[in-house]
Design a protein around this motif. Structure first.
Motif, PDB file in Angstrom:
ATOM      1  N   ASP A 241       0.829  -1.200   0.000  1.00  0.00           N
ATOM      2  CA  ASP A 241       0.000   0.000   0.000  1.00  0.00           C
ATOM      3  C   ASP A 241       0.867   1.254   0.000  1.00  0.00           C
ATOM      4  O   ASP A 241       1.986   1.259   0.536  1.00  0.00           O
ATOM      5  N   VAL A 242       0.327   2.306  -0.581  1.00  0.00           N
ATOM      6  CA  VAL A 242       1.011   3.605  -0.570  1.00  0.00           C
ATOM      7  C   VAL A 242       0.461   4.383   0.620  1.00  0.00           C
ATOM      8  O   VAL A 242      -0.575   5.057   0.529  1.00  0.00           O
ATOM      9  N   ASN A 243       1.147   4.279   1.742  1.00  0.00           N
ATOM     10  CA  ASN A 243       0.635   4.830   2.997  1.00  0.00           C
ATOM     11  C   ASN A 243       1.709   5.535   3.823  1.00  0.00           C
ATOM     12  O   ASN A 243       1.595   5.636   5.039  1.00  0.00           O
ATOM     13  N   GLY A 244       2.751   6.009   3.162  1.00  0.00           N
ATOM     14  CA  GLY A 244       3.820   6.694   3.874  1.00  0.00           C
ATOM     15  C   GLY A 244       5.010   5.821   4.196  1.00  0.00           C
ATOM     16  O   GLY A 244       6.050   6.330   4.639  1.00  0.00           O
ATOM     17  N   THR A 245       4.888   4.526   3.983  1.00  0.00           N
ATOM     18  CA  THR A 245       6.001   3.602   4.210  1.00  0.00           C
ATOM     19  C   THR A 245       6.788   3.444   2.908  1.00  0.00           C
ATOM     20  O   THR A 245       6.200   3.148   1.872  1.00  0.00           O
ATOM     21  N   ASP A 246       8.084   3.648   2.969  1.00  0.00           N
ATOM     22  CA  ASP A 246       8.882   3.597   1.746  1.00  0.00           C
ATOM     23  C   ASP A 246       9.393   2.193   1.483  1.00  0.00           C
ATOM     24  O   ASP A 246       9.640   1.416   2.399  1.00  0.00           O
ATOM     25  N   TYR A 247       9.526   1.870   0.204  1.00  0.00           N
ATOM     26  CA  TYR A 247      10.056   0.598  -0.247  1.00  0.00           C
ATOM     27  C   TYR A 247      11.053   0.869  -1.370  1.00  0.00           C
ATOM     28  O   TYR A 247      11.020   1.935  -1.999  1.00  0.00           O
ATOM     29  N   GLU A 248      11.923  -0.101  -1.600  1.00  0.00           N
ATOM     30  CA  GLU A 248      12.919   0.063  -2.658  1.00  0.00           C
ATOM     31  C   GLU A 248      12.298  -0.298  -4.005  1.00  0.00           C
ATOM     32  O   GLU A 248      12.675  -1.256  -4.670  1.00  0.00           O
ATOM     33  N   ILE A 249      11.293   0.488  -4.380  1.00  0.00           N
ATOM     34  CA  ILE A 249      10.585   0.267  -5.638  1.00  0.00           C
ATOM     35  C   ILE A 249      10.466   1.609  -6.342  1.00  0.00           C
ATOM     36  O   ILE A 249       9.387   2.192  -6.432  1.00  0.00           O
ATOM     37  N   GLY A 250      11.573   2.140  -6.795  1.00  0.00           N
ATOM     38  CA  GLY A 250      11.549   3.434  -7.455  1.00  0.00           C
ATOM     39  C   GLY A 250      11.591   4.582  -6.465  1.00  0.00           C
ATOM     40  O   GLY A 250      11.703   4.399  -5.245  1.00  0.00           O
ATOM     41  N   GLU A 251      11.452   5.780  -6.983  1.00  0.00           N
ATOM     42  CA  GLU A 251      11.586   6.990  -6.185  1.00  0.00           C
ATOM     43  C   GLU A 251      10.273   7.357  -5.503  1.00  0.00           C
ATOM     44  O   GLU A 251       9.213   7.399  -6.128  1.00  0.00           O
ATOM     45  N   ASN A 252      10.350   7.601  -4.190  1.00  0.00           N
ATOM     46  CA  ASN A 252       9.231   8.097  -3.384  1.00  0.00           C
ATOM     47  C   ASN A 252       7.994   7.212  -3.487  1.00  0.00           C
ATOM     48  O   ASN A 252       6.880   7.699  -3.710  1.00  0.00           O
ATOM     49  N   TYR A 253       8.182   5.920  -3.307  1.00  0.00           N
ATOM     50  CA  TYR A 253       7.033   5.021  -3.308  1.00  0.00           C
ATOM     51  C   TYR A 253       6.103   5.330  -2.138  1.00  0.00           C
ATOM     52  O   TYR A 253       4.885   5.167  -2.241  1.00  0.00           O
ATOM     53  N   ALA A 254       6.644   5.790  -1.050  1.00  0.00           N
ATOM     54  CA  ALA A 254       5.856   6.029   0.160  1.00  0.00           C
ATOM     55  C   ALA A 254       4.673   6.945  -0.088  1.00  0.00           C
ATOM     56  O   ALA A 254       3.593   6.752   0.489  1.00  0.00           O
ATOM     57  N   ASN A 255       4.846   7.960  -0.961  1.00  0.00           N
ATOM     58  CA  ASN A 255       3.789   8.945  -1.171  1.00  0.00           C
ATOM     59  C   ASN A 255       3.196   8.922  -2.575  1.00  0.00           C
ATOM     60  O   ASN A 255       2.027   9.274  -2.755  1.00  0.00           O
ATOM     61  N   GLN A 256       3.984   8.493  -3.559  1.00  0.00           N
ATOM     62  CA  GLN A 256       3.521   8.543  -4.936  1.00  0.00           C
ATOM     63  C   GLN A 256       3.347   7.182  -5.586  1.00  0.00           C
ATOM     64  O   GLN A 256       2.837   7.085  -6.695  1.00  0.00           O
ATOM     65  N   GLY A 257       3.744   6.139  -4.891  1.00  0.00           N
ATOM     66  CA  GLY A 257       3.552   4.799  -5.415  1.00  0.00           C
ATOM     67  C   GLY A 257       4.524   4.429  -6.518  1.00  0.00           C
ATOM     68  O   GLY A 257       5.643   4.932  -6.599  1.00  0.00           O
ATOM     69  N   TRP A 258       4.060   3.542  -7.381  1.00  0.00           N
ATOM     70  CA  TRP A 258       4.890   2.951  -8.430  1.00  0.00           C
ATOM     71  C   TRP A 258       5.480   4.013  -9.348  1.00  0.00           C
ATOM     72  O   TRP A 258       4.801   4.942  -9.765  1.00  0.00           O
ATOM     73  N   ASN A 259       6.764   3.842  -9.665  1.00  0.00           N
ATOM     74  CA  ASN A 259       7.450   4.675 -10.639  1.00  0.00           C
ATOM     75  C   ASN A 259       7.518   3.888 -11.939  1.00  0.00           C
ATOM     76  O   ASN A 259       8.176   2.858 -12.006  1.00  0.00           O
ATOM     77  N   SER A 260       6.824   4.322 -12.962  1.00  0.00           N
ATOM     78  CA  SER A 260       6.653   3.545 -14.195  1.00  0.00           C
ATOM     79  C   SER A 260       7.975   3.012 -14.727  1.00  0.00           C
ATOM     80  O   SER A 260       8.991   3.716 -14.729  1.00  0.00           O
ATOM     81  N   ILE A 261       7.967   1.756 -15.178  1.00  0.00           N
ATOM     82  CA  ILE A 261       9.171   1.135 -15.721  1.00  0.00           C
ATOM     83  C   ILE A 261       9.686   1.968 -16.891  1.00  0.00           C
ATOM     84  O   ILE A 261       8.947   2.290 -17.817  1.00  0.00           O
ATOM     85  N   GLY A 262      10.943   2.294 -16.838  1.00  0.00           N
ATOM     86  CA  GLY A 262      11.548   3.165 -17.834  1.00  0.00           C
ATOM     87  C   GLY A 262      11.630   4.588 -17.353  1.00  0.00           C
ATOM     88  O   GLY A 262      12.590   5.293 -17.663  1.00  0.00           O
ATOM     89  N   ASN A 263      10.603   5.027 -16.587  1.00  0.00           N
ATOM     90  CA  ASN A 263      10.592   6.378 -16.039  1.00  0.00           C
ATOM     91  C   ASN A 263      10.915   7.402 -17.127  1.00  0.00           C
ATOM     92  O   ASN A 263      11.842   8.194 -17.022  1.00  0.00           O
TER      93      ASN A 263
END
Length: 509
Positions: A241-263
């Protein structure tokens, strides 16, 4: 009289019990044997007077307190009296519990150390000692595993073992060893006698025969660093979930969620979902362009056999659940469900339930086939919005459908395509459209839609701007359970009476 008195007296005295003093018990059994931490129960063999305990992996056996019940007077280990649940012993070695009965007799119970040399699993660690990839239990001898994830650190591999077992012999953990002869090691059980030897072989990556495996959300992000490589989903994946907890899945997952592949860079590799789904994909990037699971799909890029379930995506321009901007890539046997929102903050005001815009790359058209979307699309900023594709330009599109609704302040909207600039075949749409076309919202560049249909009742639209070849039908006509015409074949479509047609080989329908 005297003789009678004596006789009676003698008879009465002979019936009195003889007082021999208190009796002592010879009972000396252990009737229950267990541990609180770890929570395991031993199996007592009263015939052999042994107790078998199977401990979980990674338990320190050297200092454990057993909880037991006994019929004896006391229990000792050596000369140490045992108090149930309190006295600790070393169970990594053979240990004998002696039960002493009230009468002083004794009975020994032997607890042997575990004799399992099995490998319960094998893990490769990543950053911060987190598990990056975990293999299942190994069989003795050679074990071959294909589809290793990208960027694996082979030197971090180690086995998960039964309690007390240890690796007593091992080779090199170098990648070349795993890829060629394999990594070989020996496990010795806690009893010091039982041994087993294992080999793990992980064939090297091959774009065609052995693509990188995707097992976790972190692995799902790997194509971003390998834009020309091949990937294969090995299981369903649920995104955090995108709930303020950060994960090593792209930039700023904690607040903005998935960073599209390729960016915003072009993905030219292959992603094969292998029939699996990605759930709960969330993107909150309302001012950015080319937003979706993949940002930009290039002419050599391929996405197939993949489902996106319960997406929640917001982007500024070129927004689609699967691909924001398809520049000549190939999409087949894919689907999406959930919600996609276009804020209209970008000049690229295209939004679709599956793809934002289908375009070409150096004259090579995009290809979209045998796919569908049930995504509800919300558009803004006078955009081009479609239940499947926002803007379809120079694309080969066939055997697709869309059922999601279309709402908002769009300029042109269609239940299937917002703006169309190519020929589409064997497609249909049923989703509610506030204003626009039942199939296509705006016909551009003399496009057409032969052998295509839309539900005039559920879409709320009696017309479609598609070159005049698409046909509007009632709901009953759409659900007859018979092919719409000869081009709608059983190789691609399944027809069931009372239902809309569904695509062959796709889940979620």
């Amino acid at each position: 009289m005297l003789a009678l008195f004596i006789t009676v007296g003698y008879s009465c005295s002979s019936d009195e019990p003889v007082n021999e003093g208190p009796t002592t018990s010879s009972s000396k059994e252990i009737t229950a044997f267990s541990f609180v931490d770890p929570a395991v129960t031993g199996t007592i063999n009263e015939k052999e007077h042994t107790i078998t305990v199977v401990f979980p992996a990674d338990v320190d056996l050297t200092s454990l307190a057993a909880t037991f019940t006994t019929t004896g007077a006391k229990v000792t280990v050596g000369s140490v009296k045992q108090i149930s649940g309190t006295t600790k012993n070393d169970f990594s070695k053979a240990i004998t519990y002696t039960v002493t009965a009230e009468d002083g007799s004794t009975q020994d119970y032997t607890i042997a150390p575990p004799n399992s040399a099995d490998v319960l699993g094998f893990t490769f660690e990543g950053d911060n000692s987190q598990i990056y990839w975990e293999l299942p239990a190994l069989k003795e001898g050679e074990n071959v595993f294909y589809n290793a994830p990208a960027n694996i650190e082979f030197i971090t591999g180690f086995p998960i073992l039964p309690a007390g077992a240890e690796m007593t012999e091992g080779g090199s953990n170098e990648e070349s060893d795993y890829n060629s002869t394999g990594f070989t090691f020996t496990i010795t059980a806690a009893d010091g006698k039982t041994k087993k030897t294992y080999t793990i072989k992980i064939p090297a990556y091959d774009k065609i025969t052995n693509p990188y495996g995707i097992y976790t959300p972190e692995h799902l992000w790997m194509p971003n660093s390998y834009l020309t490589s091949s990937f294969k989903l090995m299981n369903d994946i649920t995104m955090p979930d995108v709930n303020g907890t950060d994960y090593e899945i792209g930039e700023n997952y904690a607040n903005q969620g998935w960073n599209s592949i390729g960016n915003f860079n072009t993905f030219q590799g292959i992603i094969d979902g292998d029939g699996h789904v990605v759930k709960n994909l969330t993107i909150k990037r309302g001012s950015a362009e080319d937003i979706g699971f993949i940002s930009v799909l290039g002419a050599k890029g391929v996405v197939k056999n993949l489902g996106l379930v319960s997406v929640n995506i917001t982007g500024g321009g070129n927004v689609g659940a699967l691909v924001g901007n398809n520049q000549g890539g190939t999409i087949s046997h894919c689907f999406s469900t959930g919600k996609v929102v276009l804020t209209g903050l970008s000049v690229q005001k295209h939004v679709g339930g599956l793809v934002g815009i289908n375009n070409d790359e150096n004259g090579r058209p995009s290809k979209l086939s045998n796919s569908y979307s049930t995504v509800n699309v919300e558009a803004g900023g006078d955009s081009f919005a479609g239940g499947l594709v926002g803007y379809n330009y120079l694309c080969i599109l066939e055997n697709c459908y869309a059922t999601g609704s279309l709402t908002g302040t769009y300029k042109y909207g269609g239940a299937l395509i917002g703006k169309n600039a190519c020929e589409i075949t064997n497609c249909y749409a049923t989703g509610k459209v506030e204003t626009g076309g039942g199939l296509v919202g705006f016909n551009f560049n003399w496009s057409s839609a032969p052998d295509c249909f839309w539900d005039i009742q559920t879409t709320g639209q009696s017309t479609s701007d598609d070159g005049g070849k698409a046909v509007g039908k009632t709901t009953a006509e759409m659900k007859t359970g018979t092919p719409y015409n000869s081009t709608w074949t059983s190789a691609n479509w399944k027809f069931t009476s009372g239902k809309y047609p569904t695509l062959v080989g796709l889940g979620g329908q």
